[in-house]
Design a protein around this motif. Sequence first.
Motif: not given
Length: 124
Positions: A28-40
Amino acid sequence: QVQLVESGGGLVQAGASLRLSCAASGRTFSSYTKAWFRQAPGKEREFVAAISRITDNTYYADSVKGRFTISKDNAKNTVYLQMNSLKPEDTAVYYCAAKFSSGNYGSPLQYNYWGQGTQVTVSS
């Protein structure tokens, strides 16, 4: 349950490009909102980009707009982050994230699932 695994990080010089991938388990991954974050180091986790779970609308932090592109391949259960014209200030651990809901894309607290992160280092 969704498991996320990032890949594609590395050490590059300023101006170079990298493409990060995030492979997901779960049908069901297609039904999720997906994002990228980063942490320095020494900084809070910050939003980079997101792609809507319903449409292909994309959202970006001002600091990466015009240089980074988020995309998805539902058939491969994978989300990508194409990073061009990299700068030293892009150096961070990059995390893939997914959530059930839409909206409020920039808040890490809204996301249900996280990958382990992949290091991106940009030298000057």
